[in-house]
Scaffold this active site. Sequence first.
Site, short mmCIF file in Angstrom:
data_model
loop_
_atom_site.label_atom_id
_atom_site.label_comp_id
_atom_site.label_asym_id
_atom_site.label_seq_id
_atom_site.Cartn_x
_atom_site.Cartn_y
_atom_site.Cartn_z
N ARG A 48 -27.83 17.99 -12.15
CA ARG A 48 -29.12 17.94 -11.45
C ARG A 48 -29.58 19.33 -11.05
NH1 ARG A 48 -29.26 12.28 -8.21
NH2 ARG A 48 -27.93 11.13 -9.64
N SER A 163 -23.05 -9.34 -2.60
CA SER A 163 -23.92 -8.18 -2.76
C SER A 163 -24.76 -8.29 -4.03
CB SER A 163 -23.05 -6.91 -2.82
OG SER A 163 -23.83 -5.76 -2.99
N SER A 215 -36.12 0.33 -5.33
CA SER A 215 -36.97 1.50 -5.53
C SER A 215 -37.03 2.03 -6.95
CB SER A 215 -36.51 2.64 -4.61
OG SER A 215 -35.20 3.05 -4.97
N HIS A 243 -37.53 1.08 1.65
CA HIS A 243 -38.73 1.43 0.88
C HIS A 243 -39.93 0.55 1.25
CE1 HIS A 243 -36.89 4.36 -1.83
NE2 HIS A 243 -35.81 3.62 -1.72
N THR A 271 -35.30 3.08 7.36
CA THR A 271 -35.23 4.54 7.43
C THR A 271 -36.47 5.08 8.12
OG1 THR A 271 -34.96 6.57 6.14
CG2 THR A 271 -36.36 4.88 5.19
N LYS A 274 -38.99 7.94 5.06
CA LYS A 274 -39.91 7.65 3.95
C LYS A 274 -41.32 7.43 4.51
CE LYS A 274 -36.39 6.29 0.65
NZ LYS A 274 -35.22 6.83 1.37
N THR A 303 -20.67 11.50 15.37
CA THR A 303 -21.67 12.44 14.84
C THR A 303 -22.72 12.73 15.90
OG1 THR A 303 -23.11 12.91 12.94
CG2 THR A 303 -23.23 10.70 13.87
N THR A 389 -28.09 7.01 -11.18
CA THR A 389 -29.10 6.36 -10.34
C THR A 389 -29.67 5.13 -11.03
OG1 THR A 389 -29.63 8.53 -9.40
CG2 THR A 389 -31.21 6.75 -9.02
#
Length: 436
Positions: A48, A163, A215, A243, A271, A274, A303, A389
């Site tokens: 990439r 799933s 997506s 999304h 999220t 986006k 974190t 992907t």
Amino acid sequence: MTLRGPCNTAGCERKCPGEAMAQPGEAMDYDGAFASAVARLREERRYRVFADLERIAGRFPYARWHSPQGPREVTIWCSNDYLGMGQHPKVIGAMIDTAVRMGTGAGGTRNISGTHHPLIELERELADLHAKPAALIFTSGYVSNQSGISTLAKLLPDCLILSDAMNHNSMIEGVRQSGAERRIWRHNDLADLEAQLRVAAPRRPKLIVFESLYSMDGDVAPVGPICDLARRYGAMTYLDEVHAVGMYGPRGGGIAERDGAMDHVDVIEGTLAKAYGGLGGYIAGSAAMIDAVRSYAPGFIFTSALPPPVCAAATAAIRHLKTSHDERARHQNRAARVKAALAAAGLPTIANDTHIVPLLIGDPEKCKAASDVLLAEHGIYIQPINYPTVPKGTERLRITPTPFHDDAHIEQLVVALTDVWDRFALPFNDRAVAAE
């Protein structure tokens, strides 16, 4: 560092990472192992390359590309800032004001001084958005899936995870890290899902994990019917809306809100990076579930918290899109216009009813070359999407129109893509039929 021995595959001449083991008294060539791993990606056409971009606030979708030959202006056609909220005056203003008042960092983990008031306000705003009692913020959508799914499954004794076959890598990692038994059901196939639910023990905890909007192809899950099956067979539902939040539903609550199924979903994940133009991920659901994940999830506990300015900006974006419908309406108009223009030109898109416009190429080298020509010669940036992907043979350019792409941008896009398709002898659809 553990390195495996030489490859034992008969006739294999590939140099694999870790194969060049050090001899006694010699140091391992660590960089050589890393370089070998990267070289393999290059051989497989999976390496990439990132474009060095500088977005220009107030001029979206334009950006400054810092090319090898120097800076030049380009048009972005693949941004996940779907509604351009990353440049909205309310969002920028909230971030600046909060940074001036509170500084830039959170100061610690949520447990150690990092639970600041803008973060609490954001969690309340998200709970209200999804009509749930509580919400929990993570540092990214990836972490919210990875940590959320794994923690939930670990807390449910002998949990069975079902799933969807096309789930995002973050969900797959969450399932894997849970250590729970998992079964994959065919993508959006209700009959296959029910067959797998039927053979599971009735009282066994079951977690169905799926996305609302996928997506890469832009297709949508039957959220309501999946929830109906979950209720019938005593399963819990976990829905990824990353999304779709901000994009669909009367207040931007996602596909579940649009389809009237939000009350039937147990866990909604989303999220802030986006449609809301910021950073971070979250889950929303019952107070007991959120408290349990808050108390057990390593990806939450260990974190640093999101900084106050980031939280304030996200809250401003969510509040705006709860009441403003102009961005969503304009966005759908632009997506439809792009799809019609590409179809009229015979360019092979995957049909769907969402804002995602996948343009199939089916070859990794040509996909990368097409992206390079679009950027270098036409000033259009669309990142190539290759394996892993998407499956091999389905490589594509993934176009994401925004409310700020006008008719002139669309015309320029079609001209550029047609040139690329001709140059690389890529197959067109029947232009006459497409135009009709």
